[in-house]
Design a protein around this motif. Structure first.
Motif, PDB file in Angstrom:
ATOM      1  N   ALA A  30       4.630  -5.068  -3.753  1.00 54.40           N
ATOM      2  CA  ALA A  30       5.357  -4.308  -4.771  1.00 54.40           C
ATOM      3  C   ALA A  30       4.919  -4.728  -6.173  1.00 54.40           C
ATOM      4  CB  ALA A  30       6.858  -4.515  -4.594  1.00 54.40           C
ATOM      5  N   LEU A  31       4.753  -6.006  -6.388  1.00 57.08           N
ATOM      6  CA  LEU A  31       4.311  -6.502  -7.691  1.00 57.08           C
ATOM      7  C   LEU A  31       2.924  -5.968  -8.035  1.00 57.08           C
ATOM      8  CD1 LEU A  31       4.758  -8.561 -10.081  1.00 57.08           C
ATOM      9  CD2 LEU A  31       3.402 -10.139  -8.698  1.00 57.08           C
ATOM     10  N   ALA A  32       2.011  -6.023  -7.087  1.00 56.42           N
ATOM     11  CA  ALA A  32       0.653  -5.529  -7.338  1.00 56.42           C
ATOM     12  C   ALA A  32       0.659  -4.025  -7.597  1.00 56.42           C
ATOM     13  CB  ALA A  32      -0.258  -5.858  -6.152  1.00 56.42           C
TER      14      ALA A  32
ATOM     15  N   LEU B 290      -3.206 -10.852   1.795  1.00 56.66           N
ATOM     16  CA  LEU B 290      -3.145 -11.370   0.421  1.00 56.66           C
ATOM     17  C   LEU B 290      -4.469 -11.159  -0.306  1.00 56.66           C
ATOM     18  CD1 LEU B 290      -1.135 -14.670   0.961  1.00 56.66           C
ATOM     19  CD2 LEU B 290      -0.374 -12.615  -0.241  1.00 56.66           C
ATOM     20  N   ILE B 291      -5.577 -11.337   0.394  1.00 59.10           N
ATOM     21  CA  ILE B 291      -6.884 -11.086  -0.213  1.00 59.10           C
ATOM     22  C   ILE B 291      -7.020  -9.611  -0.593  1.00 59.10           C
ATOM     23  CG2 ILE B 291      -9.375 -11.034   0.254  1.00 59.10           C
ATOM     24  CD1 ILE B 291      -8.919 -13.596   1.941  1.00 59.10           C
ATOM     25  N   ALA B 292      -6.568  -8.726   0.294  1.00 53.44           N
ATOM     26  CA  ALA B 292      -6.627  -7.292   0.003  1.00 53.44           C
ATOM     27  C   ALA B 292      -5.744  -6.946  -1.192  1.00 53.44           C
ATOM     28  CB  ALA B 292      -6.201  -6.490   1.229  1.00 53.44           C
ATOM     29  N   LEU B 293      -4.569  -7.544  -1.279  1.00 48.08           N
ATOM     30  CA  LEU B 293      -3.684  -7.285  -2.417  1.00 48.08           C
ATOM     31  C   LEU B 293      -4.279  -7.823  -3.718  1.00 48.08           C
ATOM     32  CD1 LEU B 293      -0.191  -7.901  -0.840  1.00 48.08           C
ATOM     33  CD2 LEU B 293      -1.116  -5.734  -1.671  1.00 48.08           C
ATOM     34  N   PHE B 294      -4.917  -8.967  -3.645  1.00 45.04           N
ATOM     35  CA  PHE B 294      -5.581  -9.505  -4.828  1.00 45.04           C
ATOM     36  C   PHE B 294      -6.695  -8.567  -5.281  1.00 45.04           C
ATOM     37  CE2 PHE B 294      -9.053 -12.012  -6.662  1.00 45.04           C
ATOM     38  CZ  PHE B 294      -8.407 -12.510  -7.783  1.00 45.04           C
ATOM     39  N   ALA B 295      -7.460  -8.057  -4.322  1.00 43.06           N
ATOM     40  CA  ALA B 295      -8.540  -7.117  -4.658  1.00 43.06           C
ATOM     41  C   ALA B 295      -7.966  -5.839  -5.270  1.00 43.06           C
ATOM     42  CB  ALA B 295      -9.363  -6.797  -3.410  1.00 43.06           C
ATOM     43  N   TYR B 296      -6.864  -5.351  -4.713  1.00 43.62           N
ATOM     44  CA  TYR B 296      -6.217  -4.161  -5.289  1.00 43.62           C
ATOM     45  C   TYR B 296      -5.709  -4.457  -6.692  1.00 43.62           C
ATOM     46  CZ  TYR B 296      -2.732  -0.669  -6.333  1.00 43.62           C
ATOM     47  OH  TYR B 296      -1.992   0.289  -6.975  1.00 43.62           O
ATOM     48  N   PHE B 297      -5.117  -5.607  -6.877  1.00 45.16           N
ATOM     49  CA  PHE B 297      -4.589  -5.992  -8.184  1.00 45.16           C
ATOM     50  C   PHE B 297      -5.705  -6.052  -9.224  1.00 45.16           C
ATOM     51  CE2 PHE B 297      -2.888  -9.057 -11.281  1.00 45.16           C
ATOM     52  CZ  PHE B 297      -1.668  -8.453 -11.556  1.00 45.16           C
ATOM     53  N   GLN B 298      -6.872  -6.526  -8.823  1.00 40.54           N
ATOM     54  CA  GLN B 298      -7.997  -6.653  -9.746  1.00 40.54           C
ATOM     55  C   GLN B 298      -8.692  -5.328 -10.034  1.00 40.54           C
ATOM     56  OE1 GLN B 298      -9.052  -9.362 -11.457  1.00 40.54           O
ATOM     57  NE2 GLN B 298      -7.239 -10.387 -10.669  1.00 40.54           N
ATOM     58  N   SER B 299      -8.817  -4.474  -9.002  1.00 42.05           N
ATOM     59  CA  SER B 299      -9.644  -3.282  -9.176  1.00 42.05           C
ATOM     60  C   SER B 299      -8.867  -1.965  -9.197  1.00 42.05           C
ATOM     61  CB  SER B 299     -10.683  -3.208  -8.057  1.00 42.05           C
ATOM     62  OG  SER B 299     -10.043  -2.962  -6.824  1.00 42.05           O
TER      63      SER B 299
ATOM     64  N   LEU C  73      -5.180  -1.518  -1.024  1.00 44.92           N
ATOM     65  CA  LEU C  73      -3.741  -1.424  -0.829  1.00 44.92           C
ATOM     66  C   LEU C  73      -3.421  -0.893   0.573  1.00 44.92           C
ATOM     67  CD1 LEU C  73      -0.895  -1.722  -2.045  1.00 44.92           C
ATOM     68  CD2 LEU C  73      -1.104   0.633  -2.853  1.00 44.92           C
ATOM     69  N   VAL C  74      -4.181   0.067   1.030  1.00 47.27           N
ATOM     70  CA  VAL C  74      -3.982   0.625   2.377  1.00 47.27           C
ATOM     71  C   VAL C  74      -4.231  -0.446   3.437  1.00 47.27           C
ATOM     72  CG1 VAL C  74      -4.885   2.298   4.045  1.00 47.27           C
ATOM     73  CG2 VAL C  74      -4.439   2.997   1.688  1.00 47.27           C
ATOM     74  N   ILE C  75      -5.282  -1.233   3.262  1.00 43.16           N
ATOM     75  CA  ILE C  75      -5.572  -2.312   4.217  1.00 43.16           C
ATOM     76  C   ILE C  75      -4.455  -3.344   4.205  1.00 43.16           C
ATOM     77  CG2 ILE C  75      -7.128  -4.264   4.662  1.00 43.16           C
ATOM     78  CD1 ILE C  75      -9.448  -2.419   3.821  1.00 43.16           C
ATOM     79  N   ALA C  76      -3.978  -3.702   3.026  1.00 40.79           N
ATOM     80  CA  ALA C  76      -2.887  -4.674   2.931  1.00 40.79           C
ATOM     81  C   ALA C  76      -1.614  -4.146   3.586  1.00 40.79           C
ATOM     82  CB  ALA C  76      -2.623  -5.022   1.463  1.00 40.79           C
ATOM     83  N   LEU C  77      -1.305  -2.881   3.373  1.00 39.03           N
ATOM     84  CA  LEU C  77      -0.109  -2.296   4.000  1.00 39.03           C
ATOM     85  C   LEU C  77      -0.251  -2.227   5.515  1.00 39.03           C
ATOM     86  CD1 LEU C  77       0.764   0.537   1.463  1.00 39.03           C
ATOM     87  CD2 LEU C  77       2.055  -1.564   1.908  1.00 39.03           C
ATOM     88  N   ALA C  78      -1.453  -1.917   5.998  1.00 41.77           N
ATOM     89  CA  ALA C  78      -1.672  -1.887   7.445  1.00 41.77           C
ATOM     90  C   ALA C  78      -1.483  -3.277   8.050  1.00 41.77           C
ATOM     91  CB  ALA C  78      -3.066  -1.362   7.760  1.00 41.77           C
ATOM     92  N   LEU C  79      -1.975  -4.297   7.376  1.00 40.90           N
ATOM     93  CA  LEU C  79      -1.789  -5.656   7.859  1.00 40.90           C
ATOM     94  C   LEU C  79      -0.324  -6.085   7.779  1.00 40.90           C
ATOM     95  CD1 LEU C  79      -4.973  -7.344   6.389  1.00 40.90           C
ATOM     96  CD2 LEU C  79      -4.456  -6.979   8.809  1.00 40.90           C
ATOM     97  N   LEU C  80       0.379  -5.637   6.745  1.00 37.46           N
ATOM     98  CA  LEU C  80       1.804  -5.941   6.629  1.00 37.46           C
ATOM     99  C   LEU C  80       2.589  -5.300   7.770  1.00 37.46           C
ATOM    100  CD1 LEU C  80       4.258  -7.079   5.097  1.00 37.46           C
ATOM    101  CD2 LEU C  80       4.238  -5.010   3.717  1.00 37.46           C
TER     102      LEU C  80
END
Length: 154
Positions: free
Chosen positions: A26-28, A100-109, A115-122
């Protein structure tokens, strides 16, 4: 260790991991200005994130099965539960790390793929929540141990 206490403890740990990941998601999302559909040229995360996500997904399944697959039925219940808990925590970490790595990448770029990959992993991490049914299927228990779990069935 009582089965009810064990399941409650493992459930609290799992819920905390899911809640932390959801909070970071949510923060990202709210800190980012928008979505980019395509990755920019030179974006190294386009290779790293999917690779790490697949390694985390398949690695979590493989290592969890390796750690509890050779558990002898004759072992005492506390030892079985301790091994199951350790295997479960490793599985959760192997799923949460790539998220977390996917969220960091989304946050940066701002690329939506991450974000989709991070949500799928969540979602997958949430689906791995500890239940009595799953525990009874994965741990080799003798008759007395199964009866002990049946007395705590809710």
């Amino acid at each position: 260790m009582q089965p009810k206490t064990f399941l409650r403890t493992l459930s609290v740990i799992h819920s905390a991991l899911c809640a932390g990941l959801l909070l970071f998601t949510a923060l990202a999302y709210w800190q980012n200005s928008g979505f980019k559909v395509a990755a920019t040229s030179g974006d190294i995360f386009v290779y790293i994130v999917p690779t790490v996500a697949m390694l985390g997904y398949f690695g979590s399944k493989f290592i969890h099965q390796k750690l509890i697959g050779n558990l002898p039925k004759e072992e005492k219940l506390p030892h079985k539960l301790a091994r199951y808990q350790a295997a479960s925590l490793i599985k959760y970490a192997l799923i949460e790390g790539p998220a977390l790595i996917a969220l960091f990448a989304y946050f940066q770029s701002g690329t939506a793929l991450y974000l989709v990959i991070a949500l799928a992993l969540l979602i997958y991490l949430y689906a791995q929540r500890p239940t009595q049914k799953r525990l009874l299927q994965e741990i080799p228990l003798n008759f007395e141990e199964k009866k002990l779990f049946d007395t705590f069935r809710s």
